[in-house]
Enzyme design. Structure first.
Site, PDB file in Angstrom:
ATOM      1  N   ASP A  37      15.144 -75.337  30.191  1.00 54.22           N
ATOM      2  CA  ASP A  37      14.080 -76.299  29.865  1.00 54.22           C
ATOM      3  C   ASP A  37      14.700 -77.694  29.864  1.00 54.22           C
ATOM      4  OD1 ASP A  37      11.940 -77.736  28.957  1.00 54.22           O
ATOM      5  OD2 ASP A  37      11.886 -76.851  26.957  1.00 54.22           O
ATOM      6  N   HIS A  38      14.718 -78.328  31.057  1.00 58.37           N
ATOM      7  CA  HIS A  38      15.373 -79.624  31.225  1.00 58.37           C
ATOM      8  C   HIS A  38      14.405 -80.637  31.816  1.00 58.37           C
ATOM      9  CE1 HIS A  38      19.639 -78.455  30.467  1.00 58.37           C
ATOM     10  NE2 HIS A  38      19.132 -77.271  30.707  1.00 58.37           N
ATOM     11  N   GLY A 104      20.093 -79.974  21.906  1.00 55.72           N
ATOM     12  CA  GLY A 104      19.776 -80.786  23.067  1.00 55.72           C
ATOM     13  C   GLY A 104      20.953 -81.512  23.693  1.00 55.72           C
ATOM     14  N   GLU A 105      20.649 -82.132  24.844  1.00 55.96           N
ATOM     15  CA  GLU A 105      21.615 -82.965  25.562  1.00 55.96           C
ATOM     16  C   GLU A 105      20.973 -84.297  25.909  1.00 55.96           C
ATOM     17  OE1 GLU A 105      20.774 -79.993  27.329  1.00 55.96           O
ATOM     18  OE2 GLU A 105      22.429 -78.666  26.751  1.00 55.96           O
ATOM     19  N   ASN A 108      18.494 -84.944  28.888  1.00 58.59           N
ATOM     20  CA  ASN A 108      17.071 -84.639  28.786  1.00 58.59           C
ATOM     21  C   ASN A 108      16.348 -85.499  27.758  1.00 58.59           C
ATOM     22  OD1 ASN A 108      17.290 -82.262  30.564  1.00 58.59           O
ATOM     23  ND2 ASN A 108      18.506 -81.444  28.875  1.00 58.59           N
ATOM     24  N   SER A 171      30.173 -72.082  20.423  1.00 61.66           N
ATOM     25  CA  SER A 171      31.403 -72.021  19.625  1.00 61.66           C
ATOM     26  C   SER A 171      31.252 -71.029  18.477  1.00 61.66           C
ATOM     27  CB  SER A 171      31.729 -73.397  19.054  1.00 61.66           C
ATOM     28  OG  SER A 171      30.790 -73.766  18.063  1.00 61.66           O
ATOM     29  N   ALA A 175      27.962 -70.405  16.007  1.00 62.19           N
ATOM     30  CA  ALA A 175      27.436 -69.051  15.837  1.00 62.19           C
ATOM     31  C   ALA A 175      27.259 -68.711  14.365  1.00 62.19           C
ATOM     32  CB  ALA A 175      28.366 -68.043  16.504  1.00 62.19           C
TER      33      ALA A 175
END
Length: 318
Positions: A37-38, A104-105, A108, A171, A175
């Site tokens: 989803d980008h 998120g990033e 986006n 990572s 987690a």
């Protein structure tokens, strides 16, 4: 053995073709599917980025597969609107939809024009969003003032079965953290020892539900072609944080990926022309305890991959 699904990469394939691909995967024998989803691709060479939520409705309506996506509420998506669309797909397709909620990033989220927050703030914002979304999916009218703001938001069409809210984690630390709220965990292919530690951290922290793995792979009739596909399409996807989090545009990813070698790509993508080698890799992941494995062929033409793996790889994993 785990169920085997198809990962549908919106960044690499246009939505009409991708819908045809997921329908093809069901006919071929894949058990399920997931998608990205980008708002933008990771490279101009990838060149696509359809709207996931329109596509999911079409995919769910035209297959009988279970589908899910990895998505980031909080900036591009307001959590109340996110809760509404999750509820709608859950109501229309009971038991067939899940969503993994991440922080998120920048690639986006920068489109809103808002400041891109520090990682610790993004994690806190995500956890606020998860709380809002879960409460709304349970039928509450929600107001919230924090890193996100919500005013008297209620879902009027609730699903009979609340879609699972999955925790994405790369990572060991993440987690353990998502174990506090997630209905399952999803991660990417990494060295086996790291994946083993990641699963242990999730379970030791009380994590419940299924464990899913997305495997980036490249296969072709020859080793050179498999390597060429992987290097062309995935060399901008090999960077650790904060580069992967904070880089803003496909053009910038292309610049930082200019000098990435094929050997570096092979550290992140399972590259081989040997189907037996791919079967061995997948068995190794299964032995770690993953319930679901999603195969992401990083090439842009999926038909031969789908047919070949359905005929010669998937049956050997039963």
């Amino acid at each position: 053995m785990p169920r085997i699904g198809l990962h549908c990469s919106h960044e690499q394939i246009d939505p009409r073709q991708l819908l045809s691909d997921v329908q093809h995967a069901e006919r071929a024998g894949f058990d399920m599917a997931m998608c990205s989803d980008h708002f933008a691709p990771w490279s101009k060479r990838q060149g696509h980025s359809g709207y996931t939520w329109s596509w999911l409705g079409a995919a769910l309506a035209t297959t009988s597969l279970q589908l899910g996506c990895v998505s980031a509420p909080g900036q591009r998506y307001h959590p109340a609107v996110h809760a509404q669309r999750i509820a709608t797909l859950g109501q229309m397709f009971p038991g067939r939809f899940w969503v993994a909620l991440g922080s998120g990033e920048n690639a986006n989220e920068h489109i809103t024009g808002d400041r891109w927050p520090r990682k610790e703030e993004r994690i806190a914002r995500l956890e606020e969003c998860v709380s809002v979304i879960r409460r709304m999916l349970e039928g509450e009218e929600v107001s919230h003032d924090g890193l996100v703001r919500v005013d008297r938001a209620r879902i009027w069409d609730l699903p009979d079965q609340v879609p699972p809210l999955i925790g994405p984690a790369v990572s060991v630390e993440s987690a353990a953290r998502v174990a506090g709220w997630a209905d399952g965990i999803a991660t990417l292919n990494q060295p086996v020892d790291k994946l083993r530690d990641l699963l242990a951290a999730y379970r030791d922290a009380g994590g419940r539900g299924p464990a899913s793995l997305q495997v980036h792979l490249s296969w072709a009739e020859t080793e050179d072609e498999a390597e060429r596909i992987a290097h062309d399409q995935w060399r901008t996807n090999v960077f650790a944080e904060p580069v992967s989090w904070d880089t803003a545009t496909p053009a910038e990813f292309d610049i930082v990926g200019e000098h990435v070698s094929s050997s570096v790509v092979r550290e992140h993508v399972r590259v081989s022309a040997d189907l037996g080698q791919h079967r061995d890799w997948l068995r190794e992941y299964a032995d770690l305890g993953f319930d679901d494995i999603y195969l992401h062929f990083v090439g842009q033409t999926q038909e031969r991959f789908i047919d070949t793996f359905a005929e010669k790889v998937l049956p050997e994993l039963d």
